[in-house]
Design an enzyme around this catalytic site. Structure first.
Site, short mmCIF file in Angstrom:
data_model
loop_
_atom_site.label_atom_id
_atom_site.label_comp_id
_atom_site.label_asym_id
_atom_site.label_seq_id
_atom_site.Cartn_x
_atom_site.Cartn_y
_atom_site.Cartn_z
N TYR A 44 14.39 9.93 -39.75
CA TYR A 44 12.96 9.65 -39.92
C TYR A 44 12.72 8.14 -40.02
O TYR A 44 11.89 7.58 -39.30
CB TYR A 44 12.47 10.34 -41.19
CG TYR A 44 11.00 10.16 -41.51
CD1 TYR A 44 10.02 10.72 -40.70
CD2 TYR A 44 10.59 9.45 -42.65
CE1 TYR A 44 8.67 10.57 -41.00
CE2 TYR A 44 9.25 9.30 -42.96
CZ TYR A 44 8.30 9.87 -42.14
OH TYR A 44 6.96 9.72 -42.45
N GLY B 292 1.89 4.81 -23.60
CA GLY B 292 1.61 4.78 -22.16
C GLY B 292 0.19 5.25 -21.89
O GLY B 292 -0.53 4.67 -21.05
N ALA C 180 0.96 5.81 -36.94
CA ALA C 180 1.13 6.20 -38.34
C ALA C 180 2.59 5.95 -38.70
O ALA C 180 3.45 6.79 -38.47
CB ALA C 180 0.77 7.67 -38.53
N ASP D 223 -1.36 18.88 -30.68
CA ASP D 223 -0.36 19.23 -31.70
C ASP D 223 0.45 20.41 -31.19
O ASP D 223 -0.09 21.27 -30.50
CB ASP D 223 -1.08 19.61 -33.01
CG ASP D 223 -0.20 19.50 -34.22
OD1 ASP D 223 0.83 20.21 -34.27
OD2 ASP D 223 -0.53 18.73 -35.14
N GLN E 98 4.13 -7.22 -24.49
CA GLN E 98 4.45 -7.29 -23.06
C GLN E 98 3.36 -6.70 -22.19
O GLN E 98 3.09 -7.20 -21.09
CB GLN E 98 5.78 -6.58 -22.79
CG GLN E 98 6.28 -6.84 -21.37
CD GLN E 98 7.46 -5.97 -21.01
OE1 GLN E 98 8.37 -5.80 -21.80
NE2 GLN E 98 7.45 -5.42 -19.81
#
Ligand code: NAD
Length: 316
Positions: A145, A102, A114, A32, A162
């Site tokens: 947003y 990734g 989320a 964070d 993919q």
């Protein structure tokens, strides 16, 4: 022991998710940048299986050890925050989601996005099932947003289709509980603060717009069930009990025993008129539905804010 990375883990929902994951016996890495979260939200955690990393997830992020779950919650979430940080909100939904997907790909981890009921915009279908594609204003102040989350959903499905990443998408509806910031502008913390301070309760518009509020414990249980399921398509997680904002203000006054009056203020731009999840899929796929009623949740929150020892654990 499996390891979960929680992006946005020092935020309101992220910190409750960290608690839950540790309680289930997972090791937790909380990443964070403390934009809208705080160390206070995680300072109660005294557990050798918990690590905090201060990092902006729109920047390159690498981690040496194996990861089994990536929970991607990092994003400003309240209108006050994403209107103050519009470019950052778009970046965390795009670069941030790309970085986290990734990582999940390299680590062969299960990835949970989320997402939000805001992908439905101001809905033309009510209640909102996952099959509804939404009605969003891309150039309004809320667009940063809503579109960031819609893009994040598209990227999640692309990584799944993919690249074969094991992904899932939680469309979270309004959630409340301990550790929300009293000035974050969302309805319940605002009304609670005003009621407890004996100040007028400010309802936008005429208060007839509806919302559906989910208690945080129910929401986190839903996220955990989704992450540990084999589901890939979006699932609504929210409380289907719908009420007007005026009814919410009256409930807050009742539960807190406040003598505050209700006053009305201008409606924000693009404020959705209605909001109610159709949780048929969550019931069928996860066997999940909320258990905490609004009155009960507001009572728990009132006790928490009053700092009563018997209920202090609600925030832990
Ligand atoms: P929050 O603001 O309390 O938590 C978000 C966290 O993300 C904060 O700790 C913040 O510091 C962190 N963060 C933001 N940008 C970051 C970055 N670039 N790098 C690292 N960390 C970053 O909000 P919340 O209510 O806990 O929401 C968590 C997630 O759930 C968000 O993705 C939000 O969109 C989603 N959501 C929440 C609700 C709700 O009612 N609370 C509803 C729908 C969706």
């Amino acid at each position: 022991m499996s390891t979960a990375l929680v992006s946005g883990g020092a935020g309101f929902l992220g910190s409750h998710l960290c608690d839950r994951l540790l309680g289930e016996g997972h090791r937790v890495i909380c990443a964070d940048n403390l934009d809208t979260g705080s160390l206070e939200n995680i300072e109660h955690i005294r557990n050798g299986d918990f690590v905090f990393v201060n990092h902006d997830l729109t920047q390159h992020f690498e981690i040496g050890e194996p990861i089994d779950f990536v929970f991607h919650l990092a994003s400003p979430a309240s209108p006050i925050d994403y209107m103050r940080l519009p470019l950052h909100t778009l970046k965390v939904g795009s670069y941030g989601t790309h970085n986290m997907l990734g990582l999940a790909k390299v680590k062969r981890a299960r990835f949970l996005l989320a997402s939000t009921s805001e992908v439905y915009g101001d809905p033309q279908v009510h209640p909102q099932p996952e099959t509804y594609w939404g009605h969003v204003n891309p150039i309004g102040p809320r667009g940063v947003y809503d579109e960031a989350k819609r893009y994040a959903e598209a990227m999640t499905m692309a990584y799944h289709r993919q690249q074969g990443v094991d992904t899932c998408i939680a469309r979270i509806f309004n959630t409340y509980g301990p550790r929300m910031r009293p000035h974050d502008g969302r309805a319940i913390p605002t009304f609670m603060r005003q009621a407890l301070e004996g100040k007028p309760i400010t309802v936008f518009g005429d208060g007839s717009q509806t919302r559906s509020f989910c208690y945080v414990d129910d929401l986190i249980r839903g996220l955990y069930l989704l992450a540990t399921s084999g589901e890939h398509l979006p699932v609504n997680i929210g409380n289907p009990t719908e009420m007007s904002l005026l009814e919410l203000a009256e409930a807050v006054i009742r539960v807190t025993g406040s003598e505050s009056e209700i006053v009305f203020e201008a409606l924000p731009i693009d404020d959705p008129q209605v909001r109610q999840p159709d949780i048929t899929r969550a019931r069928q796929v996860l066997g999940w539905e909320p258990e905490v009623t609004l009155e009960d949740g507001l009572r728990r929150l009132t006790d928490y804010l009053a700092g009563e020892p018997a209920n202090a654990q609600v925030g832990v």
